[in-house]
Design a protein around this motif. Structure first.
Motif, short mmCIF file in Angstrom:
data_model
loop_
_atom_site.label_atom_id
_atom_site.label_comp_id
_atom_site.label_asym_id
_atom_site.label_seq_id
_atom_site.Cartn_x
_atom_site.Cartn_y
_atom_site.Cartn_z
N UNK A 1 0.58 -1.05 0.33
CA UNK A 1 0.06 0.21 0.05
C UNK A 1 0.86 0.85 -0.51
N UNK A 2 2.33 1.59 0.98
CA UNK A 2 3.10 2.33 0.73
C UNK A 2 3.50 2.84 -0.25
N UNK A 3 4.24 1.75 -1.41
CA UNK A 3 4.30 1.92 -2.89
C UNK A 3 2.77 2.94 -3.22
N UNK A 4 1.50 1.79 -3.93
CA UNK A 4 0.77 2.86 -4.45
C UNK A 4 0.88 4.29 -3.18
N UNK A 5 0.85 4.81 -2.27
CA UNK A 5 0.82 5.99 -1.71
C UNK A 5 1.62 6.74 -2.50
N UNK A 6 2.77 5.92 -2.74
CA UNK A 6 3.89 6.74 -2.91
C UNK A 6 4.12 7.36 -4.78
N UNK A 7 3.74 6.46 -5.09
CA UNK A 7 3.58 6.93 -6.69
C UNK A 7 2.23 8.09 -6.18
N UNK A 8 1.19 8.40 -5.44
CA UNK A 8 0.35 9.51 -5.70
C UNK A 8 1.01 10.65 -5.20
N UNK A 9 2.34 10.50 -3.97
CA UNK A 9 2.19 12.21 -3.41
C UNK A 9 3.66 12.34 -3.83
N UNK A 10 4.67 11.47 -4.18
CA UNK A 10 6.40 11.62 -4.10
C UNK A 10 6.64 12.59 -5.19
N UNK A 11 6.64 13.67 -5.05
CA UNK A 11 6.81 14.69 -6.42
C UNK A 11 7.58 14.15 -7.17
N UNK A 12 8.96 14.30 -6.96
CA UNK A 12 10.14 13.72 -8.04
C UNK A 12 9.39 12.42 -9.33
N UNK A 13 9.73 13.39 -10.15
CA UNK A 13 9.05 12.01 -11.18
C UNK A 13 9.97 10.79 -11.56
#
Length: 811
Positions: A302-314
């Motif tokens: 679930x954390x990877x899904x969260x990261x795809x929604x929130x991490x700024x660096x493309x």
């Protein structure tokens, strides 16, 4: 979920049928000839009703008209209290003294060892029926063959359905173990049936004799055809060599399918990233994942899904996206091996592809060509809205990167989340859940069913040993005209070790039992030392469970259903009852849609009762119920604040739905691609030497996605676990979404002017569709309920028509 299944069923998934949240046919033998899978809904793609028309309704609740049957008021009050107050339930269900009545009131199941006794007695009955069928020689004996085969199915289903439910739900390990042993014992006997051709020969003789068939009812003819198709699908007409190979392949397919799901893994399970790379991610979560100065991110978590929604660096998002979309080489090999073995099985059975084999029986589509027409029509219907959503996401990206000309695959979740955040209303989940205590929701369901169908939910205190946990509430389903018609066990609260998947289980189907059968079982019960003591012939023929007497002297066994969810219990020492989120409300309405189908389709033959209908029709009643969950007049029946008793302000629902369905079209488009992939992998392509599932998936994305396809080197199809169970039927959820929307619009007038509560509309649905189960041609059922003659004969044109309707109402 039909334990999904089934999903969206009648028997354990290894034997074929619908598995609902999920569920699919993994038939490995001729057992499916006389046994149909329990309608279990396992995990399924979200089926939120895609309708916006109701958003134009007033935001104030509509005061529904009251039509309360005599004697129902006290039931209504008790229904709320036993779900909202553990103390009220404890008082209501005070355990009776005396010996155990048996699980589900089955007299065999008073102890864990009772499961094996139940299985042994059932096998004796089953073998006696097989002998009757094989020895039939007169016209009268051939006339009885369909009833005998249906009874054979019922006898085995009684054991398998209950045992399968208990072994995954019961909290006691010893009971689980004995239920599994009973299941194995009956399944072993079913393997014996694999070697028999006599049952099929006798059925074909009966169906080919006009003197036999002229006295059969519509139900008998339907059951005969179901059985005939199942026999032929199971290769019973083949020579001995091919039958042996069929059984070998079926066993291998079952094993490989299980391996594929259980061993599914990404090529790179964990990413180790510098903490500076994940800026934008929730810092508490990032800190919890940090070890040795690196963020350890599981690529399928679930954390990877969260990261795809929130991490700024493309660049970081791209790294995470690629890893989370790349299945291991072993996973992909297992998938492709499964597809090739299914293709060989179809070839042995005389079919062009596994899709042709799977879709011919118990499916409305009948062929892969018809499914293709539906999916292409649906794709065309949804594409304009999907392209607009993509344009909205690109516009959001340009707010941060003005020169951007396109969206990368790893941009979708990030900028969609940004839009949702900017458009999010101030409403919190707690603001709406306060109006949805579990008790008032159950009240609302009972009131809704009373208005639409004349049936209500009446609390009943379980007897000693009847349920598997003290949290389980028993409800009797009572008809205004027919009395007690079904039993419903509600295991709705979370507890440690319990499956979190919501599901509907049919523990026992409807079936009519003749006086002659009762007398036969009663005689045996007095001679067999393994039989419990029964009060009389009716009780003996029902294993001690509930039944209903009919005017003709026969009896009908009552449908017995279990609903399983994982809703939160009331907090200890709190006055606040268990409160549901809006999503949980939809989930409960969905599962109750399966239940009402099982309740109202009280046929005389269990092979076609309840949800044992066309697989791609099984999710229609449950998906339709999600529309009712969002209708203002329905919500006004029950949705009140647990503390103040104030009615729900409908504007909270409007806001919630707009948030949840902001990118509905692109989500639907993705489901279409998944359904297309399911079709392609079960097509003649699987016969090719250079069969490449990755290339097939990427080609479908290029053709049908409004986004760029996945980058080269990824292999997401390896994570598509539903390929194991659905086997060419994944399109069913989309199909039933389109049908449910059409029924909602045409029959219930999209809820306008209280149309969701009109008895006339409910009767129209029940009389034309719900009550038939699998007896009547589903296309004729749909044609009748929608009053649309274009559907009556089905076929590719009808499938394309359904696809053209889309999956949401137009504003």
């Amino acid at each position: 979920m039909l334990s999904s299944s089934i999903r969206r069923s009648s028997l354990p998934s290894q034997l074929g049928g619908w598995i609902c949240s999920g569920c699919r046919s993994r038939s490995s033998s001729l057992a499916s000839v006389v046994l149909r899978q329990r309608q279990q809904r396992q995990w399924a793609p979200p089926t939120n009703p895609s309708t916006y028309r109701f958003l134009t309704h007033s935001s104030q609740p509509i005061a529904p008209r009251q039509h309360i049957p005599p004697g129902a008021r006290s039931d209504d009050h008790t229904l709320r209290s036993i779900f909202d107050s553990p103390e009220a339930w404890k008082s209501f269900s005070a355990v009776h003294t005396g010996v155990s009545i048996g699980l589900f009131r089955n007299a065999f199941l008073t102890t864990p060892d009772g499961f094996l006794t139940f299985a042994r007695v059932s096998l004796k009955r089953a073998r006696a029926i097989v002998d009757k069928v094989l020895e039939a020689s007169t016209t009268e004996e051939y006339r009885a063959i369909v009833r005998h085969l249906d009874r054979l199915s019922d006898i085995l289903c009684r054991v398998l359905d209950m045992a399968d439910f208990v072994r995954v739900t019961h909290p006691w390990q010893q009971v689980q173990l004995q239920a599994s042993n009973a299941w194995d014992l009956v399944y072993e006997y079913m393997n014996e049936l694999n070697t028999m051709t006599g049952l099929n020969d006798q059925l074909c003789k009966a169906m080919g004799d006009p003197e036999v068939t002229k006295v059969w009812s519509e139900e008998e003819k339907s059951v005969a055809e179901v059985l005939r198709l199942d026999f032929s699908k199971s290769a019973v007409n083949l020579g001995e060599h091919h039958r042996r190979r069929f059984v070998e392949l079926s066993s291998e397919i079952s094993s490989v399918a299980s391996q594929f799901v259980q061993d599914m893994a990404p090529e790179e399970p964990v990413l180790r990233l510098p903490s500076t790379w994940v800026r934008g991610m929730d810092p508490v979560t990032a800190q919890a994942l940090t070890r040795g100065g690196k963020v350890h991110l599981e690529t399928l978590g679930a954390e990877a899904s969260m990261a795809l929604r929130t991490v700024r660096d493309p660049d970081t998002r791209e790294l995470i996206y690629r890893a989370s979309r790349t299945a291991s080489k072993r996973t992909v090999r297992l998938l492709e091996h499964l597809m090739k073995r299914r293709a060989e099985l179809a070839n042995i059975s005389g079919f062009e592809s596994y899709g042709h084999l799977a879709l011919r029986d118990r499916m409305m589509a009948k062929s892969p060509e018809a499914v293709d027409r539906f999916l292409r029509a649906l794709a065309g219907s949804v594409r304009p809205r999907a392209q607009q959503e993509v344009a909205d996401i690109l516009a959001e990206k340009r707010k941060f990167l003005p020169a951007a000309t396109h969206l990368e695959p790893w941009d979708k979740d990030y900028y969609s989340n940004s839009i949702r955040h900017s458009e999010r209303a101030v409403t919190r989940e707690d603001d709406i859940s306060c109006y949805f205590s579990l008790g008032v929701v159950m009240q609302g369901l009972s009131r809704l069913f009373s208005r639409l169908y004349g049936v209500r939910l009446r609390p009943a205190a379980p007897l000693r040993g009847e349920t598997w946990h003290s949290d389980v509430r028993r409800l009797d389903v009572v008809s205004d005209t027919e009395g007690h018609i079904a039993v419903l066990y509600c295991d709705l609260f979370y507890r440690p070790g319990k499956s979190p998947n919501p599901a509907h289980f049919t523990l026992r189907c409807s079936r009519e039992i003749s006086e002659a059968e009762m007398a036969e079982v009663w005689k045996v019960s007095k001679e067999d030392a393994d039989m419990p003591g029964f009060r009389g012939p009716e009780s003996a023929a029902n294993d001690g469970m509930h039944y209903q007497k009919l005017p003709n002297g026969s009896i009908k066994q009552l449908p017995t259903i279990a609903l399983v969810c994982d809703f939160p219990q009331r907090v200890a020492n709190s006055e606040e009852p268990a409160l549901l989120s809006f999503y949980q409300l939809e989930t409960l309405f969905h599962e109750m849609g399966h239940a009402i189908h099982s309740i109202l389709a009280r046929t005389s033959f269990q092979n076609v009762s309840g949800t044992r209908c066309a697989t791609d029709l099984a999710e229609l009643p449950s998906t339709l119920m999600e529309y009712f969950a969002a209708d203002p007049s329905v919500l006004a029946l029950f949705a009140r604040h647990y503390a103040t008793d104030e009615p729900l302000p409908y504007k909270l629902v409007v806001e919630k739905l707009r948030q949840a369905r902001r990118f509905e079209a692109t989500d639907t488009e993705n489901q279409i691609i998944m359904a297309m992939l399911d079709q392609a992998l079960h097509s003649p392509l699987a016969h090719q030497r250079e069969f490449n599932s990755t290339q097939i998936y990427h080609d479908i994305q290029k053709q049908f996605s409004s986004f760029l396809p996945d980058p080269e080197g990824t292999s997401w199809q390896g994570f598509f676990g539903h390929l194991s169970g659905y086997g060419s039927a994944y399109y069913s959820y989309l199909f039933d979404r389109a049908l449910a929307q059409r029924v909602w619009d045409v029959v219930f007038k999209s809820g306008a002017d209280g149309g969701a509560l009109e008895r006339e509309n409910g009767e129209r649905l029940k009389e034309n569709l719900l009550k038939w189960g699998g007896v009547r041609d589903p296309w004729k059922c749909l044609s009748g309920v929608l009053k649309d003659g274009r559907l009556a004969e089905g076929g590719e044109e009808a499938m394309a028509l359904v696809g053209s309707w889309g999956t949401r109402s137009q504003v």
